[in-house]
Design an enzyme around this catalytic site. Structure first.
Site, PDB file in Angstrom:
ATOM      1  N   GLY A  91      64.094  27.293  38.986  1.00  0.00           N
ATOM      2  CA  GLY A  91      63.008  27.814  38.998  1.00  0.00           C
ATOM      3  C   GLY A  91      62.790  29.247  39.104  1.00  0.00           C
ATOM      4  O   GLY A  91      62.165  29.880  38.121  1.00  0.00           O
ATOM      5  N   SER A 164      54.441  36.234  45.914  1.00  0.00           N
ATOM      6  CA  SER A 164      55.361  35.402  45.060  1.00  0.00           C
ATOM      7  C   SER A 164      56.236  36.632  44.601  1.00  0.00           C
ATOM      8  O   SER A 164      55.764  37.288  43.768  1.00  0.00           O
ATOM      9  CB  SER A 164      54.627  34.738  44.114  1.00  0.00           C
ATOM     10  N   ASP A 316      61.275  28.422  51.857  1.00  0.00           N
ATOM     11  CA  ASP A 316      62.380  27.607  51.695  1.00  0.00           C
ATOM     12  C   ASP A 316      62.930  26.989  52.764  1.00  0.00           C
ATOM     13  O   ASP A 316      63.634  26.040  52.720  1.00  0.00           O
ATOM     14  CB  ASP A 316      63.280  28.233  50.689  1.00  0.00           C
ATOM     15  N   ARG A 347      57.646  19.103  48.715  1.00  0.00           N
ATOM     16  CA  ARG A 347      58.650  19.064  49.893  1.00  0.00           C
ATOM     17  C   ARG A 347      57.728  18.642  51.200  1.00  0.00           C
ATOM     18  O   ARG A 347      58.474  18.214  52.190  1.00  0.00           O
ATOM     19  CB  ARG A 347      59.178  20.409  50.107  1.00  0.00           C
TER      20      ARG A 347
END
Length: 436
Positions: A91, A164, A316, A347
């Site tokens: 990604g 982001s 993450d 997730r």
């Protein structure tokens, strides 16, 4: 692949694989630059190798000189590739490459594997389109495969609604070849590897504090110059052997050469708040980044409420945090992390399902989840949806559970952490099954 409870402590010192974010960027920036870029410590996982092939397809010369040592020779820009750019599962790779390519007069089709085809792209193509790039959706809108038509861009001021680094980086890379000034305003600080590395490649940009975030200004018409890049160890990968040491009684594990960029250390801050015996030594600067050696020792942990504004620095790492939280006393509350649902997989739902199957008390929410720690039964086979972090997190969970924990589709571990199984075995872990 199966992880079995170990009866002896984990011991040893290892090096983390090269940082994934910096590895992607060093290849892409080197391909955009004029001249030679020498890279040391590059992560040689599947995602990064896909980016290396893409940079070569855009016209740069890419050579592997040895383990982690690569040379990229750029000609000052990207050219129209002769085939589809296959980004695999990456990604970060696809979004940064689209930003870089958008500034040049070319057309390129981007695609990826089944997982990447499910991930949203308009968060990047939207602002790039505002700058003047054009996109053809070759299948479903907001998803790859898509075709980019670049060139003729004009700088914009873009205010991000979420922090982001991928969106910010794509806009800044496009802005290098846009007319006028490109400005990105972040409400919260996201990882700043792009800003640091742009300067190392000779670009000029201004970064100023704005509230809790940053305002980044970049003037168009800049050419990057090849340079030397030393990639430090990835804190996201270092998290797994360190987590194992925290939950397996008597363990002590050191991971050397870990990046300590303040925008990447939220997990370590959280573990310390939980009572983890975590120490950092040999602090130094490498590749323009703070680096150090981290030692984790088995600890009696307590649940905490993770501050929501910490999410950008550890998005993450929530899967491995939740696995460690399963062994902590009390509740660990993780909220404001809806971004986890659009990673390589959902997730949140996968960790909730996997932990629950292993006997852990978990409450799922729309934007997060809560783990209540205690003895972990294990004994489950966990679906991973081909997500490397889901697989590794449950394997670490299994090392201290009452019964073994198995994961399906572990081959994707190689996308971010080649050699994971060998490293864990070297520390004394019992992990067997498919190679990774």
């Amino acid at each position: 692949m199966t992880a079995r409870p170990v009866s002896t402590p984990l011991k040893g010192a290892v090096r983390a694989p090269g940082d994934k974010s910096m590895s992607h960027r060093s290849l892409i920036f080197g391909g955009m630059a004029e001249g030679v870029t020498e890279i040391e410590g590059l992560l040689e996982g599947d995602d990064i190798l896909a980016t290396a092939r893409a940079v070569e397809a855009f016209g740069a010369q890419v050579e592997r000189l040895g383990e982690g040592r690569w040379r990229v020779t750029g000609s000052g820009g990207f050219k129209t590739p002769g085939a589809v750019i296959d980004c695999g599962n990456a990604g970060t790779g696809v979004r940064l490459l689209m930003g870089a390519a958008a500034g040049y007069d070319l057309s390129a089709t981007f695609d990826g594997d089944a997982s990447l085809r499910k991930r949203p792209m308009k968060r990047v193509t939207g602002p790039l389109a505002d700058m003047g790039a054009r996109f053809d959706w070759n299948a479903a809108e907001d998803r790859v495969p898509l075709t980019l038509h670049g060139g003729g861009l004009t700088g914009i001021e873009y205010v991000q609604t979420v922090a982001s680094a991928q969106i910010k980086s794509a806009i800044l890379l496009a802005g290098l070849n846009a007319a006028g000034e490109t400005v990105v305003v972040e409400p919260e600080k996201s990882r700043d590897h792009t800003e640091r590395m742009l300067r190392a490649f000779g670009a000029t940009l201004d970064v100023s504090e704005e509230g809790e975030g940053w305002r980044i200004r970049l003037q168009g018409g800049q050419t990057l110059t090849g340079t030397a890049v030393a990639v430090p160890g990835d804190p996201s990968s270092a998290a797994f052997p360190l987590a194992a040491a925290l939950v397996v009684p008597g363990s002590e594990v050191t991971v050397e050469g870990v990046m300590l960029n303040p925008q990447r250390t939220g997990l370590f801050d959280t573990w310390i708040e939980m009572g983890a015996d975590l120490t950092i030594s040999n602090r130094r600067i490498s590749g323009g980044e703070d680096v150090g050696d981290i030692t984790a020792r088995y600890s009696a942990l307590k649940g905490v409420v993770v501050p929501e504004d910490r999410a950008a620095s550890m998005i993450d790492e929530y899967p491995i945090l939740s696995a460690v939280a399963a062994y902590a006393e009390g509740r660990t509350v993780m909220r404001g992390i809806g971004e986890m649902r659009v990673k390589e997989s959902d997730r949140i739902s996968l960790m909730v399902a996997g932990l629950s199957a292993c006997g852990v008390a978990v409450e799922e929410e729309a934007e997060g989840f809560i783990v209540t720690g205690g003895p972990v039964k294990g004994g489950a086979t966990v679906a991973t949806a081909h997500d490397h972090r889901i697989a590794m997190s449950h394997l670490i969970l299994g090392l201290a559970a009452e019964q073994p924990v198995s994961v399906l589709d572990p081959e994707m571990i190689a996308t971010s952490f080649p050699g994971f199984v060998e490293m864990m075995k070297g520390l004394g872990a019992s992990v067997s099954g498919a190679a990774a």
